[in-house]
Design an enzyme around this catalytic site. Structure first.
Site, PDB file in Angstrom:
ATOM      1  N   GLU A  58       0.915  -1.280  -0.055  1.00 58.49           N
ATOM      2  CA  GLU A  58       0.115  -0.047   0.029  1.00 58.49           C
ATOM      3  C   GLU A  58       0.977   1.097  -0.023  1.00 58.49           C
ATOM      4  O   GLU A  58       1.968   1.326   0.764  1.00 58.49           O
ATOM      5  CB  GLU A  58      -0.962  -0.044   1.075  1.00 58.49           C
ATOM      6  CG  GLU A  58      -2.143   1.007   1.182  1.00 58.49           C
ATOM      7  CD  GLU A  58      -2.626   1.166   2.548  1.00 58.49           C
ATOM      8  OE1 GLU A  58      -2.354   0.633   3.559  1.00 58.49           O
ATOM      9  OE2 GLU A  58      -3.925   1.782   2.617  1.00 58.49           O
ATOM     10  N   LYS A 128      -9.755   1.571  -2.359  1.00 57.25           N
ATOM     11  CA  LYS A 128     -10.276   1.132  -1.004  1.00 57.25           C
ATOM     12  C   LYS A 128     -11.711   1.530  -0.553  1.00 57.25           C
ATOM     13  O   LYS A 128     -12.103   2.670  -0.717  1.00 57.25           O
ATOM     14  CB  LYS A 128      -9.195   1.811  -0.227  1.00 57.25           C
ATOM     15  CG  LYS A 128      -9.109   1.243   1.465  1.00 57.25           C
ATOM     16  CD  LYS A 128      -8.003   2.083   2.001  1.00 57.25           C
ATOM     17  CE  LYS A 128      -7.494   1.486   3.082  1.00 57.25           C
ATOM     18  NZ  LYS A 128      -6.375   1.977   3.937  1.00 57.25           N
ATOM     19  N   CYS A 170      -5.746  -3.122   2.612  1.00 54.58           N
ATOM     20  CA  CYS A 170      -5.491  -2.828   4.095  1.00 54.58           C
ATOM     21  C   CYS A 170      -6.683  -3.138   4.977  1.00 54.58           C
ATOM     22  O   CYS A 170      -7.168  -4.167   5.262  1.00 54.58           O
ATOM     23  CB  CYS A 170      -4.823  -1.750   4.288  1.00 54.58           C
ATOM     24  SG  CYS A 170      -3.761  -1.632   5.959  1.00 54.58           S
TER      25      CYS A 170
HETATM   26  O1  LIG Z   1      -6.846  -2.062  10.203  1.00 55.50           O
HETATM   27  C1  LIG Z   1      -5.721  -1.768  10.514  1.00 55.50           C
HETATM   28  O2  LIG Z   1      -5.498  -1.813  11.777  1.00 55.50           O
HETATM   29  C2  LIG Z   1      -4.758  -0.922   9.783  1.00 55.50           C
HETATM   30  C3  LIG Z   1      -5.050  -0.398   8.769  1.00 55.50           C
HETATM   31  C4  LIG Z   1      -4.376   0.496   7.755  1.00 55.50           C
HETATM   32  O3  LIG Z   1      -3.121   1.020   8.207  1.00 55.50           O
HETATM   33  C5  LIG Z   1      -4.738   1.010   6.443  1.00 55.50           C
HETATM   34  O4  LIG Z   1      -5.963   0.500   6.062  1.00 55.50           O
HETATM   35  O5  LIG Z   1      -4.013   1.512   5.737  1.00 55.50           O
END
Ligand SMILES: O=C(O)CCC(=O)C(=O)O
Length: 303
Positions: A58, A128, A170
């Site tokens: 990411e 996302k 993510c």
């Molecule tokens: O869900 C998490 O703990 C981290 C999510 C995150 O860092 C993101 O979505 O970029």
């Protein structure tokens, strides 16, 4: 469950992958040069034979910071990152799951992941869907929705001759519905891919558990590619630990915290074995809990 159903693997051919766990800084040109160098190196040093797919983390061309996304955002497909990834896929004749980049569309900025086929063509685009807005006292506060907009579709696509796969980014991994949609008929995906940048608070708590849960729930491979930890850089501290989990929920490859290329082979025969030995894939009771996939209400990108 019929034996014919058990024997047919949604993964037609074993898939050899490399995950590039790299550290991105403020200099976009340097970030893109690093991506090119790492991809070249992955192809040359693969420990699993000729690679089929290379995956990036990411936000690999920008810092992971809400006040920076707009400064680094690019139009798709005309931006420079799209063009570089397309050329690399074509040069090495591999699929590339291009982590994610900030995408500019009109006034909005999205956190977007592109996948390229070995001809360098875009075959998938995921925005996302679930934005990372959390507040853990004495842990981490982050609010992507300050500067990002969320996507409005699940993404499932055909990875050439291998079969179908799902893609999330993510925080999307925390919502089991995306993996459930991808792995069920009519999509029948063999894997979920999540470029992700967990942090040093939620990483140790949930990273492995979530990846293993998505695999166990759906008896599929789950593949997570993280940026490397950047202790000297001082900004957002990614957890690292890029990961490949098999359809039994077992971790078959895991990176450390620094920059690293992680190789793995997704064995086509393991997936039907997992479903045959623990047949939850065939035992779901949608008559009890409803069927949001079968009722046609889920929004999925075109294959
Ligand atoms: O869900 C998490 O703990 C981290 C999510 C995150 O860092 C993101 O979505 O970029």
């Amino acid at each position: 469950m019929t034996s014919a159903a058990v024997l047919k693997s949604p993964l037609a051919k074993s898939l050899k992958v490399a995950l590039i766990q790299l550290k991105a800084g403020a200099d976009k040109t340097a970030n893109l040069a690093k991506v090119t160098k790492f991809i070249d190196e992955a192809v040359k040093t693969s420990t699993v034979g000729a690679l089929d797919l290379i995956m990036l983390p990411e936000c690999f061309n920008s810092p992971y910071a809400v006040d920076q996304f707009r400064n680094y955002a690019e139009l798709i497909p005309t931006g420079e990152t799209t063009s570089i990834l397309s050329q690399l896929a074509k040069k090495h004749e591999v699929f590339i799951i291009g982590g994610s980049i900030p995408e500019l569309d009109g006034e909005k900025v999205y956190n977007t992941s592109l996948t390229f086929n070995p001809k360098g063509e875009i075959i998938a685009k995921h925005r996302k869907a679930h934005l990372f807005d959390i507040d853990i006292p004495n842990g981490i506060t982050f609010k992507e929705s300050i500067s990002l907009s969320g996507g409005d579709k699940a993404t499932v696509f055909k990875l050439g001759e291998f079969g179908n796969v799902g893609l999330g980014i993510c925080y999307d991994i925390r919502f089991p519905e995306l993996a459930l949609i991808a792995s069920r008929a009519p999509h029948n995906s063999f894997a979920m891919f999540y470029p992700g940048a967990f942090n040093t608070t939620t990483g140790p708590l949930h990273w492995h558990v979530l990846a293993r849960s998505r695999s166990i729930d759906n008896e599929i491979y789950t593949v997570l590619c993280s940026p490397a930890r950047d202790v000297e850089g001082g900004g957002y501290q990614a957890y690292g630990h890029s990961l490949v989990v098999d359809p039994y929920g077992k971790v078959i490859a895991e990176a450390g915290e620094g920059e690293e290329i992680l190789f793995a082979e997704l064995d086509k025969d393991l997936l039907p074995k997992a479903r045959e030995s623990i047949p939850v894939h065939y035992q779901r009771r949608f008559d009890i809990y409803g069927d949001f996939v079968g009722d046609g209400k889920s929004k999925v990108s075109d294959l």
